[in-house]
Design an enzyme around this catalytic site. Structure first.
Site, PDB file in Angstrom:
ATOM      1  N   ASP A  57       0.826  -1.209   0.000  1.00  0.00           N
ATOM      2  CA  ASP A  57       0.000   0.000   0.000  1.00  0.00           C
ATOM      3  C   ASP A  57       0.860   1.259   0.000  1.00  0.00           C
ATOM      4  O   ASP A  57       0.424   2.328   0.419  1.00  0.00           O
ATOM      5  CB  ASP A  57      -0.935   0.003   1.222  1.00  0.00           C
ATOM      6  CG  ASP A  57      -0.176  -0.022   2.538  1.00  0.00           C
ATOM      7  OD1 ASP A  57       1.045  -0.268   2.516  1.00  0.00           O
ATOM      8  OD2 ASP A  57      -0.811   0.202   3.584  1.00  0.00           O
TER       9      ASP A  57
ATOM     10  N   HIS B 169      20.790   2.506 -21.304  1.00  0.00           N
ATOM     11  CA  HIS B 169      19.951   2.894 -20.168  1.00  0.00           C
ATOM     12  C   HIS B 169      20.332   2.104 -18.913  1.00  0.00           C
ATOM     13  O   HIS B 169      19.484   1.675 -18.145  1.00  0.00           O
ATOM     14  CB  HIS B 169      18.473   2.695 -20.510  1.00  0.00           C
ATOM     15  CG  HIS B 169      17.958   3.661 -21.526  1.00  0.00           C
ATOM     16  ND1 HIS B 169      16.716   3.553 -22.101  1.00  0.00           N
ATOM     17  CD2 HIS B 169      18.520   4.766 -22.069  1.00  0.00           C
ATOM     18  CE1 HIS B 169      16.540   4.537 -22.972  1.00  0.00           C
ATOM     19  NE2 HIS B 169      17.618   5.286 -22.960  1.00  0.00           N
TER      20      HIS B 169
ATOM     21  N   ASP C 100      25.165  10.039 -16.829  1.00  0.00           N
ATOM     22  CA  ASP C 100      24.038  10.700 -17.490  1.00  0.00           C
ATOM     23  C   ASP C 100      23.039  11.030 -16.390  1.00  0.00           C
ATOM     24  O   ASP C 100      22.355  10.140 -15.871  1.00  0.00           O
ATOM     25  CB  ASP C 100      23.427   9.761 -18.533  1.00  0.00           C
ATOM     26  CG  ASP C 100      22.330  10.417 -19.374  1.00  0.00           C
ATOM     27  OD1 ASP C 100      21.756  11.417 -18.920  1.00  0.00           O
ATOM     28  OD2 ASP C 100      22.035   9.893 -20.464  1.00  0.00           O
TER      29      ASP C 100
ATOM     30  N   ASP D 293      19.401  17.605 -18.412  1.00  0.00           N
ATOM     31  CA  ASP D 293      19.774  16.277 -18.923  1.00  0.00           C
ATOM     32  C   ASP D 293      21.179  16.390 -19.507  1.00  0.00           C
ATOM     33  O   ASP D 293      21.359  16.889 -20.624  1.00  0.00           O
ATOM     34  CB  ASP D 293      18.763  15.839 -19.988  1.00  0.00           C
ATOM     35  CG  ASP D 293      19.011  14.418 -20.491  1.00  0.00           C
ATOM     36  OD1 ASP D 293      19.945  13.768 -20.002  1.00  0.00           O
ATOM     37  OD2 ASP D 293      18.268  13.972 -21.379  1.00  0.00           O
TER      38      ASP D 293
ATOM     39  N   HIS E 212      21.807   5.141 -31.624  1.00  0.00           N
ATOM     40  CA  HIS E 212      20.691   6.011 -31.231  1.00  0.00           C
ATOM     41  C   HIS E 212      20.767   7.336 -31.964  1.00  0.00           C
ATOM     42  O   HIS E 212      21.772   7.669 -32.606  1.00  0.00           O
ATOM     43  CB  HIS E 212      20.656   6.227 -29.718  1.00  0.00           C
ATOM     44  CG  HIS E 212      21.883   6.888 -29.138  1.00  0.00           C
ATOM     45  ND1 HIS E 212      22.118   8.240 -29.210  1.00  0.00           N
ATOM     46  CD2 HIS E 212      22.943   6.360 -28.456  1.00  0.00           C
ATOM     47  CE1 HIS E 212      23.254   8.532 -28.593  1.00  0.00           C
ATOM     48  NE2 HIS E 212      23.784   7.412 -28.141  1.00  0.00           N
TER      49      HIS E 212
ATOM     50  N   HIS F  33      16.938  14.953 -28.373  1.00  0.00           N
ATOM     51  CA  HIS F  33      15.488  14.969 -28.183  1.00  0.00           C
ATOM     52  C   HIS F  33      15.089  16.314 -27.589  1.00  0.00           C
ATOM     53  O   HIS F  33      15.913  17.044 -27.033  1.00  0.00           O
ATOM     54  CB  HIS F  33      15.056  13.822 -27.261  1.00  0.00           C
ATOM     55  CG  HIS F  33      15.794  13.785 -25.946  1.00  0.00           C
ATOM     56  ND1 HIS F  33      15.485  14.600 -24.889  1.00  0.00           N
ATOM     57  CD2 HIS F  33      16.842  13.018 -25.527  1.00  0.00           C
ATOM     58  CE1 HIS F  33      16.303  14.348 -23.870  1.00  0.00           C
ATOM     59  NE2 HIS F  33      17.144  13.391 -24.232  1.00  0.00           N
TER      60      HIS F  33
ATOM     61  N   HIS G  40      12.251  13.617 -22.214  1.00  0.00           N
ATOM     62  CA  HIS G  40      12.008  13.430 -23.645  1.00  0.00           C
ATOM     63  C   HIS G  40      10.695  14.156 -23.927  1.00  0.00           C
ATOM     64  O   HIS G  40       9.619  13.577 -23.869  1.00  0.00           O
ATOM     65  CB  HIS G  40      11.926  11.941 -23.985  1.00  0.00           C
ATOM     66  CG  HIS G  40      13.259  11.259 -23.961  1.00  0.00           C
ATOM     67  ND1 HIS G  40      13.755  10.550 -25.020  1.00  0.00           N
ATOM     68  CD2 HIS G  40      14.228  11.201 -23.007  1.00  0.00           C
ATOM     69  CE1 HIS G  40      14.954  10.071 -24.726  1.00  0.00           C
ATOM     70  NE2 HIS G  40      15.263  10.457 -23.507  1.00  0.00           N
TER      71      HIS G  40
ATOM     72  N   GLU H 291      23.544  14.754 -28.092  1.00  0.00           N
ATOM     73  CA  GLU H 291      24.219  13.717 -27.313  1.00  0.00           C
ATOM     74  C   GLU H 291      24.740  12.556 -28.169  1.00  0.00           C
ATOM     75  O   GLU H 291      24.269  11.423 -28.045  1.00  0.00           O
ATOM     76  CB  GLU H 291      23.279  13.169 -26.241  1.00  0.00           C
ATOM     77  CG  GLU H 291      21.897  12.761 -26.738  1.00  0.00           C
ATOM     78  CD  GLU H 291      21.043  12.160 -25.632  1.00  0.00           C
ATOM     79  OE1 GLU H 291      21.531  11.274 -24.913  1.00  0.00           O
ATOM     80  OE2 GLU H 291      19.885  12.581 -25.496  1.00  0.00           O
TER      81      GLU H 291
ATOM     82  N   TYR I 186      29.928   3.289 -28.594  1.00  0.00           N
ATOM     83  CA  TYR I 186      29.799   2.201 -27.625  1.00  0.00           C
ATOM     84  C   TYR I 186      30.411   0.950 -28.244  1.00  0.00           C
ATOM     85  O   TYR I 186      29.838   0.345 -29.150  1.00  0.00           O
ATOM     86  CB  TYR I 186      28.321   1.980 -27.281  1.00  0.00           C
ATOM     87  CG  TYR I 186      27.594   3.277 -26.996  1.00  0.00           C
ATOM     88  CD1 TYR I 186      27.588   3.845 -25.726  1.00  0.00           C
ATOM     89  CD2 TYR I 186      26.957   3.977 -28.037  1.00  0.00           C
ATOM     90  CE1 TYR I 186      26.953   5.051 -25.489  1.00  0.00           C
ATOM     91  CE2 TYR I 186      26.319   5.188 -27.800  1.00  0.00           C
ATOM     92  CZ  TYR I 186      26.320   5.725 -26.524  1.00  0.00           C
ATOM     93  OH  TYR I 186      25.689   6.927 -26.303  1.00  0.00           O
TER      94      TYR I 186
ATOM     95  N   ARG J 234      29.631   9.046 -24.161  1.00  0.00           N
ATOM     96  CA  ARG J 234      28.555   9.917 -24.623  1.00  0.00           C
ATOM     97  C   ARG J 234      28.787  11.299 -24.017  1.00  0.00           C
ATOM     98  O   ARG J 234      29.188  11.409 -22.853  1.00  0.00           O
ATOM     99  CB  ARG J 234      27.176   9.380 -24.217  1.00  0.00           C
ATOM    100  CG  ARG J 234      26.021  10.216 -24.752  1.00  0.00           C
ATOM    101  CD  ARG J 234      24.669   9.505 -24.642  1.00  0.00           C
ATOM    102  NE  ARG J 234      24.246   9.178 -23.302  1.00  0.00           N
ATOM    103  CZ  ARG J 234      24.254   7.950 -22.785  1.00  0.00           C
ATOM    104  NH1 ARG J 234      24.685   6.920 -23.497  1.00  0.00           N
ATOM    105  NH2 ARG J 234      23.842   7.732 -21.546  1.00  0.00           N
TER     106      ARG J 234
ATOM    107  N   GLU K 255      26.648  14.912 -23.678  1.00  0.00           N
ATOM    108  CA  GLU K 255      25.305  15.465 -23.885  1.00  0.00           C
ATOM    109  C   GLU K 255      25.180  16.842 -23.249  1.00  0.00           C
ATOM    110  O   GLU K 255      25.535  17.033 -22.087  1.00  0.00           O
ATOM    111  CB  GLU K 255      24.260  14.532 -23.274  1.00  0.00           C
ATOM    112  CG  GLU K 255      22.831  15.036 -23.371  1.00  0.00           C
ATOM    113  CD  GLU K 255      21.843  14.095 -22.703  1.00  0.00           C
ATOM    114  OE1 GLU K 255      20.638  14.194 -23.013  1.00  0.00           O
ATOM    115  OE2 GLU K 255      22.276  13.276 -21.865  1.00  0.00           O
TER     116      GLU K 255
END
Length: 440
Positions: free
Chosen positions: A36, A241, A258, A270, A349, A353, A360, A383, A387, A411, A413
């Protein structure tokens, strides 16, 4: 301009675009975490954008065909001192009128009885189906009964359309207030990145760095992280991710972070930075980092009015592929490699965005066959990354990857504001040059 005036101005613009339609915009509900216990509440961004009201299970109705003073109706949870002991303060029907610029307020439990009344006179309904099954059922039932009356010559809403095309186009173009809030979110986020790079050492756990970043967000008055912070050492950085954040940071590897904060009014930062844990790039790490940085700078330069998000992506992609060919990680003609997608085992990728109330953020990238042109007031991330791992099969005709490159994920960004002239890097306080990423 005070916050409530910002929301009022948005509502007036929204109402002016609805024509004769009635719009029904629900708030978010609490989501159960376990048993709960609920997750911390996060308001629906469309609802927040128009109302600034931060309670769950409310429903806003907008009626442009009604006289002024009757166009904004809000159904809310009633004041209930017994419940407030458990779940906290509620504004209730009377106080939302006084504090939030609401024309008419009702208790939420009155919605089934009053919805038909408020839809009377509308020539259509603007409502997003599929998000709340109980509200869907109520809207469909109410509308169906009104359609039955139409067969007897009475007027009723004759269409049901989502409000997204109106609302999301509004949200795509940020006003000065929104830009200021995103600038604040990126400031806090950038400072957190600088702080964590200064304390990172081999032998630390990824989660320790996550804790430093997110503690700083809270210290600065943010709600917390805008999304699950990614702190990925070594090969973990090749998982786009990755959020486990529980591995040991090893000497000689890179760490990709990130992370961005979300403010109390839901505007977000971001930012991604990648740096050597021991303060010194290896030859392979430096070569790849320089390619990613060069591609990002090229892409940022393309964030100008008249360009589009696809042009930004291809500006980065061109530099990435050229660099990989030069290093021997790809072979062949650069244009052919791009056209055939023969780079996607290394860069899989898009380059960015929209950014705003959602990380996003909403807004079209294309309208049919035509890309949406960048316009002052838009905010987007840039970004690019590389990889190098065994996770994806090497395309036919491309070389197998030598082990010395594997396990490197990079990366970079930043959050970019489109202006009348040059792009503004909102996250510029997070350093990214090769020298800045290394110990002097």
């Amino acid at each position: 301009m005070k916050d409530f005036e910002i929301f009022k101005s948005r509502r007036e613009r929204f109402l002016s675009k609805l024509g004769g339609k009635a719009a029904i915009i629900p708030a978010a509900s609490l989501v159960t975490h376990h048993s709960d216990c609920e997750y911390p509440f996060r308001q629906n961004s469309d609802f927040w954008y128009l109302t600034g009201f931060d309670e769950p299970d409310a429903v806003a109705i907008f009626l442009p065909f009604r006289p002024r003073g009757e166009q904004y109706v809000l159904f809310v949870q009633p004041s209930d001192s017994a419940m407030e002991v458990w779940t906290g303060f509620r504004w209730g029907e009377k106080r939302v009128v006084e504090q939030f610029g609401v024309d008419i307020a009702h208790s939420l439990d009155q919605l089934p009885q009053l919805l038909a009344h408020y839809l009377a006179g509308a020539d259509g309904i603007a409502f997003r189906i599929g998000k709340d099954s109980s509200l869907d059922t109520l809207v469909f039932k109410t509308w169906s009964l009104q359609l039955d009356k139409a067969q007897r010559g009475e007027s009723c809403p004759l269409s049901l359309v989502p409000p997204c095309s109106i609302l999301h186009n509004m949200r795509l173009y940020k006003d000065d207030y929104e830009v200021q809030r995103i600038r604040e979110a990126t400031r806090i986020s950038a400072e957190a990145h600088e702080l964590v790079r200064d304390i990172a050492r081999p032998g630390m756990n990824e989660r320790q760095l996550q804790g430093v970043i997110e503690e700083y967000f809270l210290q600065q008055g943010a709600r917390g992280p805008a999304y699950g912070s990614i702190v990925a050492g070594g090969d973990n950085a090749c998982v786009l991710h990755y959020t486990s954040n529980r591995s040991i940071l090893r000497d000689g590897e890179l760490v990709l972070i990130d992370a961005g904060c979300s403010l109390y009014d839901y505007y977000n930062g971001d930012i991604t930075r990648t740096f050597p844990i021991n303060g010194k790039f290896s030859g392979e790490q430096k070569a790849l980092y320089e390619i990613v940085l060069a591609s990002q700078l090229k892409a940022i330069a393309a964030v100008i009015p008249g360009q589009d998000a696809e042009a930004v992506h291809f500006a980065a992609l061109q530099v990435l592929v050229e660099g990989l060919v030069e290093l021997g990680l790809l072979v062949g003609n650069v244009e052919s490699i791009i056209n055939e997608g023969a780079y996607r085992h290394i860069y899989m990728h898009k380059t960015g965005h929209w950014l705003g109330l959602d990380v996003h953020d909403v807004g079209a990238y294309r309208l049919g066959e035509y890309p949406v042109e960048l316009t002052p007031g838009m905010v987007l991330t840039v970004e690019p990354g590389l990889y190098i791992s065994d996770r994806l099969e090497v395309p036919k005709g491309q070389p197998e990857i030598h082990p010395r490159w594997k396990g490197i994920g990079i990366r970079i960004e930043d959050d970019i504001l489109v202006t009348e002239k040059n792009p503004e890097i909102l996250s510029k306080d997070a350093l990214k040059s090769v020298d800045s990423m290394q110990n002097s």
